[in-house]
Design a protein around this motif. Structure first.
Motif, PDB file in Angstrom:
ATOM      1  N   LEU A 135       0.822  -1.213   0.000  1.00  0.00           N
ATOM      2  CA  LEU A 135       0.000   0.000   0.000  1.00  0.00           C
ATOM      3  C   LEU A 135       0.856   1.263   0.000  1.00  0.00           C
ATOM      4  O   LEU A 135       0.509   2.254  -0.659  1.00  0.00           O
ATOM      5  CB  LEU A 135      -0.952  -0.005   1.193  1.00  0.00           C
ATOM      6  N   VAL A 136       1.975   1.243   0.712  1.00  0.00           N
ATOM      7  CA  VAL A 136       2.860   2.415   0.729  1.00  0.00           C
ATOM      8  C   VAL A 136       3.444   2.652  -0.655  1.00  0.00           C
ATOM      9  O   VAL A 136       3.460   3.790  -1.148  1.00  0.00           O
ATOM     10  CB  VAL A 136       3.973   2.237   1.788  1.00  0.00           C
ATOM     11  N   PHE A 137       3.930   1.598  -1.315  1.00  0.00           N
ATOM     12  CA  PHE A 137       4.486   1.778  -2.651  1.00  0.00           C
ATOM     13  C   PHE A 137       3.412   2.155  -3.669  1.00  0.00           C
ATOM     14  O   PHE A 137       3.665   2.931  -4.585  1.00  0.00           O
ATOM     15  CB  PHE A 137       5.236   0.524  -3.104  1.00  0.00           C
ATOM     16  N   GLU A 138       2.211   1.650  -3.513  1.00  0.00           N
ATOM     17  CA  GLU A 138       1.108   2.027  -4.406  1.00  0.00           C
ATOM     18  C   GLU A 138       0.749   3.504  -4.217  1.00  0.00           C
ATOM     19  O   GLU A 138       0.522   4.230  -5.185  1.00  0.00           O
ATOM     20  CB  GLU A 138      -0.110   1.142  -4.115  1.00  0.00           C
ATOM     21  N   TYR A 139       0.738   3.961  -2.964  1.00  0.00           N
ATOM     22  CA  TYR A 139       0.471   5.371  -2.682  1.00  0.00           C
ATOM     23  C   TYR A 139       1.546   6.247  -3.298  1.00  0.00           C
ATOM     24  O   TYR A 139       1.254   7.276  -3.906  1.00  0.00           O
ATOM     25  CB  TYR A 139       0.405   5.588  -1.167  1.00  0.00           C
ATOM     26  N   LYS A 140       2.808   5.827  -3.164  1.00  0.00           N
ATOM     27  CA  LYS A 140       3.910   6.609  -3.727  1.00  0.00           C
ATOM     28  C   LYS A 140       3.794   6.678  -5.246  1.00  0.00           C
ATOM     29  O   LYS A 140       4.018   7.724  -5.844  1.00  0.00           O
ATOM     30  CB  LYS A 140       5.243   5.990  -3.312  1.00  0.00           C
ATOM     31  N   ARG A 141       3.454   5.557  -5.876  1.00  0.00           N
ATOM     32  CA  ARG A 141       3.323   5.536  -7.337  1.00  0.00           C
ATOM     33  C   ARG A 141       2.177   6.439  -7.785  1.00  0.00           C
ATOM     34  O   ARG A 141       2.319   7.205  -8.739  1.00  0.00           O
ATOM     35  CB  ARG A 141       3.085   4.103  -7.813  1.00  0.00           C
ATOM     36  N   ASN A 142       1.057   6.376  -7.089  1.00  0.00           N
ATOM     37  CA  ASN A 142      -0.077   7.230  -7.437  1.00  0.00           C
ATOM     38  C   ASN A 142       0.251   8.699  -7.218  1.00  0.00           C
ATOM     39  O   ASN A 142      -0.149   9.562  -7.998  1.00  0.00           O
ATOM     40  CB  ASN A 142      -1.314   6.842  -6.628  1.00  0.00           C
TER      41      ASN A 142
END
Length: 83
Positions: free
Chosen positions: A25-32
């Protein structure tokens, strides 16, 4: 003791799964966030270009000679063009 061992193993696997979910979720948030930042930069560039075009149109309209010459050369009137 066997029940306690199964419980601890299950608890450990659940904690491990939740930690991987958090990392995902942290990496997905960063990508978004990076994607939205790129989109915002493009919006700012387009707004800047729009402002420049509005200034150019205002300058053209302020000088009747330039405006009439531009119309004669084939420029469309921005007030009558379809948006």
């Amino acid at each position: 003791m066997k029940i306690l061992d199964y419980f601890l193993a299950t608890f450990f696997l659940a904690i491990l799964g939740l930690s991987f979910l958090k990392v995902f979720l942290v990496f997905e948030y960063k990508r978004n966030f990076a994607h939205l930042d790129n989109v915002q930069e493009k919006i700012f560039k387009l707004q800047n270009q729009n402002s420049k075009l509005n200034v150019e149109i205002a300058l053209l309209k302020s000088s009747p000679y330039i405006y009439d010459k531009a119309i004669a050369l084939g420029m469309t009137d921005p007030d009558t063009s379809n948006e």
